[in-house]
Design an enzyme around this catalytic site. Structure first.
Site, short mmCIF file in Angstrom:
data_model
loop_
_atom_site.label_atom_id
_atom_site.label_comp_id
_atom_site.label_asym_id
_atom_site.label_seq_id
_atom_site.Cartn_x
_atom_site.Cartn_y
_atom_site.Cartn_z
NE ARG A 241 -3.82 -2.19 2.39
CZ ARG A 241 -3.61 -3.39 2.91
NH1 ARG A 241 -2.46 -3.64 3.54
NH2 ARG A 241 -4.54 -4.32 2.82
CE LYS A 271 -8.03 -0.93 4.31
NZ LYS A 271 -8.52 -1.13 2.92
CG HIS A 341 -4.53 1.44 -3.43
ND1 HIS A 341 -5.33 0.38 -3.83
CD2 HIS A 341 -4.31 1.26 -2.10
CE1 HIS A 341 -5.59 -0.38 -2.78
NE2 HIS A 341 -4.99 0.11 -1.73
NE ARG A 344 -2.92 -3.20 -1.82
CZ ARG A 344 -2.42 -4.13 -1.03
NH1 ARG A 344 -1.11 -4.24 -0.90
NH2 ARG A 344 -3.22 -4.93 -0.35
CG HIS A 373 -5.94 -8.94 -0.01
ND1 HIS A 373 -6.10 -9.04 -1.38
CD2 HIS A 373 -5.77 -7.62 0.25
CE1 HIS A 373 -6.04 -7.84 -1.92
NE2 HIS A 373 -5.84 -6.97 -0.96
CE1 TYR A 383 -4.02 -16.20 5.70
CE2 TYR A 383 -3.31 -13.90 5.77
CZ TYR A 383 -3.56 -15.07 5.06
OH TYR A 383 -3.37 -15.09 3.70
#
Length: 440
Positions: A241, A271, A341, A344, A373, A383
């Site tokens: 990002r 983020k 951006h 991405r 993500h 995760y």
């Protein structure tokens, strides 16, 4: 008292003669047949005569109206002849004070406050979109509908953001004109509420590899600080990002001389909500390719003395402006086609297509992991952000090889000519957007 019939019946004579009306208004009939409206009056003890025009261009009713207006001025202690001269002069000045003339005067007055690039952008946008339509009109005669017509034409070609900027610039010209006494109000002031809103949703991105390479090359050829060019290249290579790139610190890069170089972006800079930022083991790991390391090696002599990889030109402890890369893309001609951006989306699209032909079973998940993500079926804490690192590195290498196929090495980006530093930064806008914190 005169009537139209009596005036039409009046024939020329050897000498001029008068046909009188009320309150010292009369029609002077000349030997050549012309008929002139005249009015006698007394001001400050002196006898004066004032002309109201030629009959029938000025009718009897109009001549009487002029007389009555002048009598009212006399009642206020004003000399009607002087008032008429002042009005004529004001009209002449209004015709001289066209929007373009005042806009250029305003621009000359204030352009020293801006970087040259920004100042040029402003006058060029006015010359392209505003002057052809209203530039020749007196600025004091412009109305909201007329200005809206100009802005709507810009919106109709899809340049919504440009229309909004133009309204701001037109408003600034009117503010200047009001201060000089040339205009009384700003007809563009309320138009912001009726312009189209900026479109929301997916940000523009070029997802064709050939066009993407050309765009990067075009932008890197344009004028910019070497740091801005190199930031664009590293952003394209890593697909992080833009905010993560701007805040990059030198101490986040690990094993640059080893076999497994990596950029460890702290969870606190990623983020997400507070829980995400405080997550243990939540750092985002970006495998670095040889092309990315080459960018860092070129950057080190330029910014390595400070903590930030991409510092502001004015404050080494603050990251570069969030608009710097975007402005570079815009200047290269990609406004509305690609934003920072957008790299991405480009990486996701191109590499998922590549994975279908050359990839492995879980490459789609790996690509999502590279973009930080989180899969919908996973929760943040469960995760594994370090998973598939070997495959992530292979995909990163494939991406970098394809992306830089026709691009010059990073060292070339430093040697390309640039404008003066003050010409590059749009100070008034960029400084407001810089972060106030650097690295610990």
């Amino acid at each position: 008292m005169l009537s139209d019939a009596k005036i039409r019946a009046a024939k020329p004579r050897d000498k001029s003669y008068k046909l009188t009306d009320s309150h010292r208004l009369y029609l002077l009939v000349k030997p050549n047949g012309s008929k002139l409206w005249k009015w006698n009056y007394t001001y400050d003890g002196k006898q004066k005569t004032m002309a109201f025009g030629i009959y029938p261009m000025v009718t009897l009713l109009q001549a009487r109206a002029h007389r009555d207006d002048s009598r009212a001025q006399l009642g206020e202690g004003k000399d009607p002849s002087n008032e008429k001269k002042l009005k004529v002069e004001a009209n002449l000045n209004a015709s001289r004070h066209t929007f373009e003339r005042i806009a250029r005067e305003w621009h000359d007055k204030v352009k020293s406050r801006w970087a040259k690039v920004h100042a040029d952008d402003i006058i060029h946008s006015l010359a392209r979109d505003v002057f052809p339509k209203i530039g020749s009109l007196p600025i004091s005669s412009l109305t909201p509908p007329k200005i809206l017509e100009v802005l709507t034409a810009v919106e109709d070609r899809g340049a919504i953001e440009t229309a909004k900027r133009l309204r701001q610039r037109i408003s600034a010209v009117f503010t200047y004109a009001i201060a000089k006494g040339i205009a009384e109000k700003d007809p563009s002031e309320k138009l912001a509420t009726v312009l189209k809103p900026l479109p929301r949703g997916r940000q523009p991105a070029i997802t064709d590899l050939g066009r993407l390479r050309k765009m990067i090359d075009d932008a890197e050829t344009d004028y910019a600080r070497p740091v801005t060019r190199l930031a664009l290249r590293l952003l394209a290579l890593t697909a992080v990002r833009p905010s993560e790139l701007r805040g990059a610190c030198w101490n986040e890069f690990e094993d640059l001389n080893g076999d497994e170089p990596v950029w460890r972006i702290p969870a606190a800079r990623m983020k997400g909500d507070l829980e995400r930022k405080q997550e243990v083991g939540g750092d985002h790991l970006v495998p670095l390719t040889s092309q990315a390391i080459a960018v860092l090696r070129v950057l080190w002599p330029i910014t390595g003395a400070g903590p930030l990889v991409f510092p502001s030109v004015r404050h080494n402890s603050r990251p570069m402006s969030e608009n710097a890369i975007g402005y570079l893309l815009n200047r290269a001609g990609y406004h509305g086609h690609h934003v920072p951006h957008g790299f991405r989306a480009a990486f996701s699209t191109i590499m998922n297509e590549w994975a279908e032909r050359h990839g492995k079973k879980h490459d789609r998940k790996v690509i999502d992991l590279m973009l930080a993500h989180v899969p919908k079926e996973k929760v943040e804490g469960a995760y594994n952000r370090a998973a598939f690192m070997e495959r992530r590195r292979e995909i990163a290498v494939a991406w970098a090889d394809m992306l830089t196929l026709s691009l010059p090495p990073p060292a070339v980006l430093v040697s390309r000519p640039i404008a003066r530093i003050d010409d590059i930064f749009r100070t008034s806008r960029l400084e407001r957007n810089e972060l106030n914190q650097g690295c610990e």
